[in-house]
Write a protein that holds these residues in place. Structure first.
Motif, PDB file in Angstrom:
ATOM      1  N   ARG A  66    -122.145  23.530 -46.753  1.00 13.33           N
ATOM      2  CA  ARG A  66    -121.690  22.151 -46.986  1.00 13.33           C
ATOM      3  C   ARG A  66    -122.726  21.156 -46.464  1.00 13.33           C
ATOM      4  NH1 ARG A  66    -118.963  17.715 -44.657  1.00 13.33           N
ATOM      5  NH2 ARG A  66    -119.349  18.600 -42.585  1.00 13.33           N
ATOM      6  N   ILE A  67    -123.236  21.402 -45.274  1.00 22.41           N
ATOM      7  CA  ILE A  67    -124.252  20.526 -44.707  1.00 22.41           C
ATOM      8  C   ILE A  67    -125.490  20.507 -45.586  1.00 22.41           C
ATOM      9  CG2 ILE A  67    -125.756  20.137 -42.718  1.00 22.41           C
ATOM     10  CD1 ILE A  67    -123.564  21.473 -40.998  1.00 22.41           C
ATOM     11  N   ASP A  68    -125.864  21.678 -46.101  1.00 21.64           N
ATOM     12  CA  ASP A  68    -127.052  21.763 -46.945  1.00 21.64           C
ATOM     13  C   ASP A  68    -126.879  20.998 -48.260  1.00 21.64           C
ATOM     14  OD1 ASP A  68    -128.609  23.176 -45.178  1.00 21.64           O
ATOM     15  OD2 ASP A  68    -128.140  25.141 -46.033  1.00 21.64           O
ATOM     16  N   TYR A 119    -111.179   9.862 -57.860  1.00 23.19           N
ATOM     17  CA  TYR A 119    -112.182   9.899 -56.804  1.00 23.19           C
ATOM     18  C   TYR A 119    -111.956   8.782 -55.788  1.00 23.19           C
ATOM     19  CZ  TYR A 119    -116.709   8.941 -54.615  1.00 23.19           C
ATOM     20  OH  TYR A 119    -117.706   8.670 -53.711  1.00 23.19           O
ATOM     21  N   THR A 120    -111.757   7.556 -56.278  1.00 14.93           N
ATOM     22  CA  THR A 120    -111.589   6.409 -55.387  1.00 14.93           C
ATOM     23  C   THR A 120    -110.395   6.600 -54.465  1.00 14.93           C
ATOM     24  OG1 THR A 120    -112.556   4.947 -57.053  1.00 14.93           O
ATOM     25  CG2 THR A 120    -111.252   3.915 -55.313  1.00 14.93           C
ATOM     26  N   ALA A 121    -109.283   7.069 -55.015  1.00 13.45           N
ATOM     27  CA  ALA A 121    -108.075   7.247 -54.206  1.00 13.45           C
ATOM     28  C   ALA A 121    -108.297   8.246 -53.081  1.00 13.45           C
ATOM     29  CB  ALA A 121    -106.927   7.703 -55.099  1.00 13.45           C
ATOM     30  N   VAL A 122    -108.988   9.336 -53.392  1.00 12.93           N
ATOM     31  CA  VAL A 122    -109.191  10.372 -52.386  1.00 12.93           C
ATOM     32  C   VAL A 122    -110.229   9.940 -51.351  1.00 12.93           C
ATOM     33  CG1 VAL A 122    -110.057  12.720 -52.063  1.00 12.93           C
ATOM     34  CG2 VAL A 122    -108.377  12.249 -53.826  1.00 12.93           C
ATOM     35  N   MET A 123    -111.266   9.229 -51.764  1.00 16.69           N
ATOM     36  CA  MET A 123    -112.251   8.747 -50.796  1.00 16.69           C
ATOM     37  C   MET A 123    -111.615   7.788 -49.794  1.00 16.69           C
ATOM     38  SD  MET A 123    -115.233  10.148 -51.039  1.00 16.69           S
ATOM     39  CE  MET A 123    -116.475   9.053 -50.379  1.00 16.69           C
ATOM     40  N   ARG A 124    -110.750   6.905 -50.266  1.00 21.56           N
ATOM     41  CA  ARG A 124    -110.074   5.995 -49.341  1.00 21.56           C
ATOM     42  C   ARG A 124    -109.224   6.772 -48.347  1.00 21.56           C
ATOM     43  NH1 ARG A 124    -108.349   1.788 -54.135  1.00 21.56           N
ATOM     44  NH2 ARG A 124    -110.302   0.589 -54.183  1.00 21.56           N
ATOM     45  N   PHE A 151    -120.850  18.435 -52.292  1.00 19.17           N
ATOM     46  CA  PHE A 151    -120.632  18.082 -50.884  1.00 19.17           C
ATOM     47  C   PHE A 151    -119.279  17.412 -50.683  1.00 19.17           C
ATOM     48  CE2 PHE A 151    -120.664  14.800 -47.623  1.00 19.17           C
ATOM     49  CZ  PHE A 151    -120.924  15.564 -46.492  1.00 19.17           C
ATOM     50  N   TRP A 152    -118.956  16.435 -51.538  1.00 23.15           N
ATOM     51  CA  TRP A 152    -117.685  15.731 -51.362  1.00 23.15           C
ATOM     52  C   TRP A 152    -116.505  16.656 -51.637  1.00 23.15           C
ATOM     53  CZ3 TRP A 152    -118.086  12.186 -48.229  1.00 23.15           C
ATOM     54  CH2 TRP A 152    -119.073  11.196 -48.279  1.00 23.15           C
ATOM     55  N   ALA A 153    -116.603  17.480 -52.640  1.00 20.73           N
ATOM     56  CA  ALA A 153    -115.504  18.402 -52.930  1.00 20.73           C
ATOM     57  C   ALA A 153    -115.254  19.330 -51.741  1.00 20.73           C
ATOM     58  CB  ALA A 153    -115.810  19.212 -54.191  1.00 20.73           C
ATOM     59  N   ASP A 154    -116.331  19.823 -51.130  1.00 27.34           N
ATOM     60  CA  ASP A 154    -116.189  20.716 -49.982  1.00 27.34           C
ATOM     61  C   ASP A 154    -115.684  19.956 -48.758  1.00 27.34           C
ATOM     62  OD1 ASP A 154    -116.230  23.125 -48.743  1.00 27.34           O
ATOM     63  OD2 ASP A 154    -118.399  23.376 -48.722  1.00 27.34           O
ATOM     64  N   THR A 155    -116.130  18.719 -48.600  1.00 23.61           N
ATOM     65  CA  THR A 155    -115.667  17.896 -47.483  1.00 23.61           C
ATOM     66  C   THR A 155    -114.178  17.625 -47.594  1.00 23.61           C
ATOM     67  OG1 THR A 155    -117.852  16.868 -47.222  1.00 23.61           O
ATOM     68  CG2 THR A 155    -115.947  15.665 -46.328  1.00 23.61           C
ATOM     69  N   TRP A 156    -113.700  17.336 -48.797  1.00 23.63           N
ATOM     70  CA  TRP A 156    -112.260  17.112 -48.988  1.00 23.63           C
ATOM     71  C   TRP A 156    -111.474  18.380 -48.679  1.00 23.63           C
ATOM     72  CZ3 TRP A 156    -113.029  14.716 -54.511  1.00 23.63           C
ATOM     73  CH2 TRP A 156    -113.626  13.463 -54.377  1.00 23.63           C
ATOM     74  N   ASP A 170    -101.565  13.294 -52.094  1.00 25.68           N
ATOM     75  CA  ASP A 170    -100.936  14.596 -51.904  1.00 25.68           C
ATOM     76  C   ASP A 170    -101.908  15.670 -52.383  1.00 25.68           C
ATOM     77  OD1 ASP A 170    -100.809  14.413 -54.675  1.00 25.68           O
ATOM     78  OD2 ASP A 170     -98.630  14.119 -54.738  1.00 25.68           O
ATOM     79  N   ASP A 171    -101.498  16.923 -52.296  1.00 23.12           N
ATOM     80  CA  ASP A 171    -102.380  18.018 -52.703  1.00 23.12           C
ATOM     81  C   ASP A 171    -102.820  17.885 -54.156  1.00 23.12           C
ATOM     82  OD1 ASP A 171    -102.787  19.789 -50.447  1.00 23.12           O
ATOM     83  OD2 ASP A 171    -100.653  20.230 -50.530  1.00 23.12           O
ATOM     84  N   ALA A 172    -101.876  17.471 -55.013  1.00 25.65           N
ATOM     85  CA  ALA A 172    -102.201  17.343 -56.436  1.00 25.65           C
ATOM     86  C   ALA A 172    -103.280  16.293 -56.658  1.00 25.65           C
ATOM     87  CB  ALA A 172    -100.942  17.001 -57.229  1.00 25.65           C
ATOM     88  N   ALA A 173    -103.226  15.204 -55.896  1.00 26.52           N
ATOM     89  CA  ALA A 173    -104.222  14.135 -56.047  1.00 26.52           C
ATOM     90  C   ALA A 173    -105.609  14.613 -55.624  1.00 26.52           C
ATOM     91  CB  ALA A 173    -103.801  12.922 -55.233  1.00 26.52           C
ATOM     92  N   ILE A 174    -105.662  15.382 -54.549  1.00 29.04           N
ATOM     93  CA  ILE A 174    -106.956  15.903 -54.103  1.00 29.04           C
ATOM     94  C   ILE A 174    -107.512  16.882 -55.125  1.00 29.04           C
ATOM     95  CG2 ILE A 174    -108.143  17.196 -52.302  1.00 29.04           C
ATOM     96  CD1 ILE A 174    -106.079  16.104 -50.314  1.00 29.04           C
ATOM     97  N   ASP A 175    -106.666  17.776 -55.624  1.00 27.80           N
ATOM     98  CA  ASP A 175    -107.126  18.731 -56.636  1.00 27.80           C
ATOM     99  C   ASP A 175    -107.587  18.011 -57.904  1.00 27.80           C
ATOM    100  OD1 ASP A 175    -106.478  20.765 -54.896  1.00 27.80           O
ATOM    101  OD2 ASP A 175    -104.530  21.178 -55.822  1.00 27.80           O
ATOM    102  N   ARG A 176    -106.897  16.951 -58.259  1.00 27.38           N
ATOM    103  CA  ARG A 176    -107.276  16.176 -59.442  1.00 27.38           C
ATOM    104  C   ARG A 176    -108.646  15.524 -59.232  1.00 27.38           C
ATOM    105  NH1 ARG A 176    -102.703  14.190 -60.059  1.00 27.38           N
ATOM    106  NH2 ARG A 176    -102.933  12.251 -58.869  1.00 27.38           N
ATOM    107  N   ALA A 177    -108.896  15.037 -58.032  1.00 26.52           N
ATOM    108  CA  ALA A 177    -110.181  14.398 -57.743  1.00 26.52           C
ATOM    109  C   ALA A 177    -111.324  15.405 -57.773  1.00 26.52           C
ATOM    110  CB  ALA A 177    -110.121  13.710 -56.382  1.00 26.52           C
ATOM    111  N   VAL A 178    -111.069  16.620 -57.288  1.00 30.49           N
ATOM    112  CA  VAL A 178    -112.094  17.662 -57.344  1.00 30.49           C
ATOM    113  C   VAL A 178    -112.445  17.982 -58.795  1.00 30.49           C
ATOM    114  CG1 VAL A 178    -112.581  20.079 -56.844  1.00 30.49           C
ATOM    115  CG2 VAL A 178    -111.490  18.655 -55.105  1.00 30.49           C
ATOM    116  N   ARG A 179    -111.438  18.104 -59.644  1.00 30.84           N
ATOM    117  CA  ARG A 179    -111.704  18.365 -61.068  1.00 30.84           C
ATOM    118  C   ARG A 179    -112.453  17.188 -61.694  1.00 30.84           C
ATOM    119  NH1 ARG A 179    -106.293  20.149 -60.751  1.00 30.84           N
ATOM    120  NH2 ARG A 179    -105.548  18.269 -61.818  1.00 30.84           N
ATOM    121  N   TYR A 180    -112.088  15.984 -61.315  1.00 27.93           N
ATOM    122  CA  TYR A 180    -112.745  14.780 -61.835  1.00 27.93           C
ATOM    123  C   TYR A 180    -114.239  14.789 -61.479  1.00 27.93           C
ATOM    124  CZ  TYR A 180    -113.517   9.711 -62.492  1.00 27.93           C
ATOM    125  OH  TYR A 180    -113.982   8.470 -62.877  1.00 27.93           O
TER     126      TYR A 180
END
Length: 275
Positions: free
Chosen positions: A30-32, A165-170, A220-225, A239-249
């Motif tokens: 992840r760091i790399d 993406y925006t929702a999960v980053m916030r 990196f962001w997907a792994d960080t989330w 919620d979990d669904a929102a995070i999974d949706r952002a990863v797919r996005y």
């Protein structure tokens, strides 16, 4: 992107302990990913500053040591002292000229001596007492040397379009702030803080890597989330669904968003007797 210290308030957790533990499988990878996204920009700036042969360098929060090694291999510096709270990745990838120190940079006198370059990237944003730490790092710069600091700038303001993406980053920024004290809201104060620490010729720039499917920064962001999921869920913003949706996005051609920027600020220590 690993912190070099024990982190702090307002939460009870600490970077590298409550979240992003170095012993957790895949943390070095992840760091790399972050290094792949930002190292070229960091090295370009360091070269333009004049970092090169003969320089003695301090790399604070050195992570997996990618910048430290490139300073030796590409810039040809004399030596690099790489400091982190956990140095397992640095020890695993040690090279000639690279010295490793396991230390808490919030402790007074965590390192002795002065350096022509003092560099810290994605470190201070996770720590309390940031103004004191900037002054302490500036004190380690030799006369004529340079302090270079980089940290994240959040671009998901209220005016940013609503996307998965925006929702999960916030939620990430709020969750990590509560859990381990991460705070990027003050990063824009860096130029003034370096000037206040007695440095001159202060400059600043922002780099925003593109969020493209399969890119290093998107991974990196997907792994960080994934690793910060509990802190994000605790905010109630996602919620979990929102995070999974952002990863797919992030991994799709539909992604149209701005990554967090990297603000880099540098300032030079006056030569002895100069004002």
């Amino acid at each position: 992107m690993t912190a070099a210290s024990r982190g702090g308030a307002p939460g009870d957790g600490r970077y590298g302990e409550a979240y992003f533990r170095p012993e957790q499988a895949g943390e070095g990878e992840r760091i790399d990913f972050g290094a792949l996204a930002y190292d070229d920009i960091t090295m370009e700036r360091l070269r333009e500053i004049g970092v090169g042969p003969g320089w003695r360098c301090l790399d604070v929060g050195a992570g997996t040591g990618t910048v430290s090694r490139r300073l030796l291999d590409e810039a040809g510096v004399a030596s690099v002292l790489a400091v982190d709270r956990d140095v397992r990745f640095l020890v695993e990838r040690s090279v000639p000229g690279l010295d490793v120190l396991e230390a808490d940079i919030t402790a007074p006198g965590f390192v002795s001596g002065r350096f022509r370059l003092v560099h810290a990237r994605f470190v201070l944003m996770h720590l309390p007492e940031r103004e004191r730490l900037i002054a302490a790092l500036a004190a380690l710069v030799a006369p004529g040397g340079v302090l270079v600091l980089s940290d994240a700038v959040d671009l998901t303001s209220d005016r940013a379009p609503g996307t998965p993406y925006t929702a999960v980053m916030r939620a990430m920024w709020q969750g990590l702030g509560t859990a381990i004290g991460t705070d990027v809201t003050w990063v824009l104060s860096y130029p003034q803080l370096l000037r206040g620490a007695g440095l001159r010729a202060v400059g600043a720039e922002i780099h925003v890597p593109p969020l493209l499917p399969g890119s290093a920064i998107s991974r990196f962001w997907a792994d960080t989330w994934k690793r910060g999921r509990a802190a994000m869920l605790a905010t109630g913003l996602v919620d979990d669904a929102a995070i999974d949706r952002a990863v797919r996005y992030l991994g799709s051609d539909d992604c149209a968003a701005l990554s967090a920027g990297m603000l880099t600020v540098w300032g030079r220590k006056p030569e002895d007797g100069a004002k």
